[in-house]
Design an enzyme around this catalytic site. Structure first.
Site, PDB file in Angstrom:
ATOM      1  N   ALA A   7       4.109 -32.310   2.774  1.00 40.15           N
ATOM      2  CA  ALA A   7       2.990 -31.534   2.232  1.00 40.15           C
ATOM      3  C   ALA A   7       2.136 -31.064   3.394  1.00 40.15           C
ATOM      4  O   ALA A   7       1.467 -31.860   4.048  1.00 40.15           O
ATOM      5  CB  ALA A   7       2.181 -32.401   1.273  1.00 40.15           C
ATOM      6  N   GLY A  10      -1.748 -27.048   6.746  1.00 35.91           N
ATOM      7  CA  GLY A  10      -2.101 -26.127   7.819  1.00 35.91           C
ATOM      8  C   GLY A  10      -3.014 -26.757   8.847  1.00 35.91           C
ATOM      9  O   GLY A  10      -3.393 -26.110   9.831  1.00 35.91           O
ATOM     10  N   SER A  14      -1.087 -32.933   9.216  1.00 35.92           N
ATOM     11  CA  SER A  14       0.171 -32.710   8.505  1.00 35.92           C
ATOM     12  C   SER A  14       1.172 -31.948   9.373  1.00 35.92           C
ATOM     13  O   SER A  14       2.383 -32.146   9.247  1.00 35.92           O
ATOM     14  CB  SER A  14      -0.072 -31.969   7.193  1.00 35.92           C
ATOM     15  OG  SER A  14      -0.683 -30.715   7.404  1.00 35.92           O
ATOM     16  N   CYS A  98      -7.012 -34.904  -6.545  1.00 40.27           N
ATOM     17  CA  CYS A  98      -5.959 -34.028  -6.016  1.00 40.27           C
ATOM     18  C   CYS A  98      -4.843 -34.841  -5.378  1.00 40.27           C
ATOM     19  O   CYS A  98      -3.661 -34.541  -5.546  1.00 40.27           O
ATOM     20  CB  CYS A  98      -6.560 -33.057  -5.002  1.00 40.27           C
ATOM     21  SG  CYS A  98      -5.364 -31.904  -4.277  1.00 40.27           S
ATOM     22  N   CYS A 194     -11.854 -27.628  -1.257  1.00 43.63           N
ATOM     23  CA  CYS A 194     -11.015 -26.450  -1.054  1.00 43.63           C
ATOM     24  C   CYS A 194     -11.329 -25.339  -2.050  1.00 43.63           C
ATOM     25  O   CYS A 194     -11.183 -24.158  -1.740  1.00 43.63           O
ATOM     26  CB  CYS A 194      -9.537 -26.835  -1.134  1.00 43.63           C
ATOM     27  SG  CYS A 194      -9.034 -27.444  -2.766  1.00 43.63           S
TER      28      CYS A 194
END
Length: 355
Positions: A7, A10, A14, A98, A194
């Site tokens: 996952a 950006g 990660s 989330c 987000c």
């Protein structure tokens, strides 16, 4: 080597996680979550620039990359919960929601669809296998530890999850990004919601949840009206600034009454609570350590301290936590996460702060 879906937000964490797994020989697929809400607002971990950064990392490292539209799942879980928690006068924790519903829910389902063995992320946590199953541990870098936000993971998710940067200090993660030649090596960490422009949850509520934006009274503990507010949903327990009340003394939000649309402010001492009740409680091991009360530490906010406590399972996914010493600003809607040392036992949603 197993196949792994990473996952990718950006961000540097990660991105390095994906590159490390590729270097170790895993069959990597980078997967980025698209939310249509952010296509016109380039912000957070799911906007167009984040998408480009994730894709560029995949190109440099030489593994395939996809973009998954999880807008419907995100709306149905994270945003719906955000609205219902505000309606109930609680302070929601959308990032934890989330993680449970999307990053280790929808992404796991995507991996199963594709026949991929594992899911990985850039979270600063560790997992370890013990005699009783998988254990979730804090990240080595305590300043970056994200175990509080992953308290909902169970045995099924942990069995199929990898956390490549959980053993690293953040400085080493950035150094690895430099070594891999990633353009995100110096990219700042994202701390924002987000889905909210500029991370402003209040602005999001005003634009998308107009029924919550209702003027009401600000009252003192005795019920005397001392001011007006433009929406109780924009307040949280323990808040001092932005109450719109000037009394010459410091006053804090000590209670939110959604049915009466009132905000109660008072002296800091009125924030003291001796414990809490949490529901939606998820145990990492699948069950509590025992049938009765046990000693542990509890964290009631993501960057808070670990507080010695006695925890008692109540049944029906509820747990009562009694602090060894009173704690301030226990905010219903936030998560209460139990630890023993570095190990996460589980966590749930605070629904009651016990006076």
């Amino acid at each position: 080597m197993p196949s792994v879906l990473v996952a990718m937000s950006g961000g540097v964490d990660s991105s390095v996680a994906a590159c490390l797994l590729k270097e170790q020989g895993f069959d990597v697929l980078g997967s980025h979550m698209r939310l249509v809400h952010l296509d016109a607002v380039d912000h957070g971990c799911c906007g167009p620039s984040a998408r480009r950064d994730a894709a560029e990392t995949a190109r440099i490292a030489g593994f395939p990359f996809e973009i998954c539209d999880f807008t419907e799942a995100f709306d149905r879980t994270v945003l719906a919960d955000f609205a219902s928690e505000h309606e109930a006068g609680r302070t929601p924790n959308p990032c934890a929601r989330c993680n449970g519903e999307i990053k280790f829910g929808a992404f796991l389902e995507r991996a199963e669809e594709l026949g991929i063995d594992m899911v990985a992320s850039g979270h600063y946590v560790r997992r370890a296998e013990g005699a009783a199953g998988w254990r979730l541990l804090r990240g080595v870098d305590r300043a970056k530890d994200q175990s509080y936000m992953l308290h909902m993971l169970g045995q099924r998710a942990l069995a199929r999850s990898l956390f490549p940067v959980g053993e690293l200090p953040k400085a080493e993660t950035r150094a690895l990004a430099e070594r891999f030649g990633l353009p995100v090596a110096t990219k700042p960490d994202s701390q924002e919601l987000c889905f909210a422009p500029s991370g402003d949850a209040g602005a999001y509520a005003r634009a998308n949840l107009p029924h919550l934006v209702r003027e009401g009274d600000v009252v003192d503990p005795a019920g005397a009206v001392i001011g007006r507010h433009k929406g109780a949903s924009s307040f949280t327990i323990g808040q001092r600034r932005g109450t719109g009340v000037a009394t010459g003394e410091r006053r804090y939000v000590v209670d939110i009454e959604p049915n009466a649309n009132r905000v109660v402010v008072g002296a800091i001492e009125l924030l003291d609570r001796r414990g809490l009740v949490a529901d939606r409680f998820s145990w990492i091991a699948g069950q509590p350590p025992g049938a009765g009360p046990f000693d542990a530490e509890v964290r009631i906010r993501s960057h808070g301290d670990d507080v010695p406590c006695v925890a008692e399972p109540l049944g029906d996914d509820r747990v009562c936590v009694e602090f060894r010493a009173p704690q301030r600003a226990v905010a219903p809607g936030q998560s209460a996460v139990l630890y023993v040392g570095d190990e996460v036992l589980g966590g749930g949603r605070i629904v009651e702060a016990i006076r």
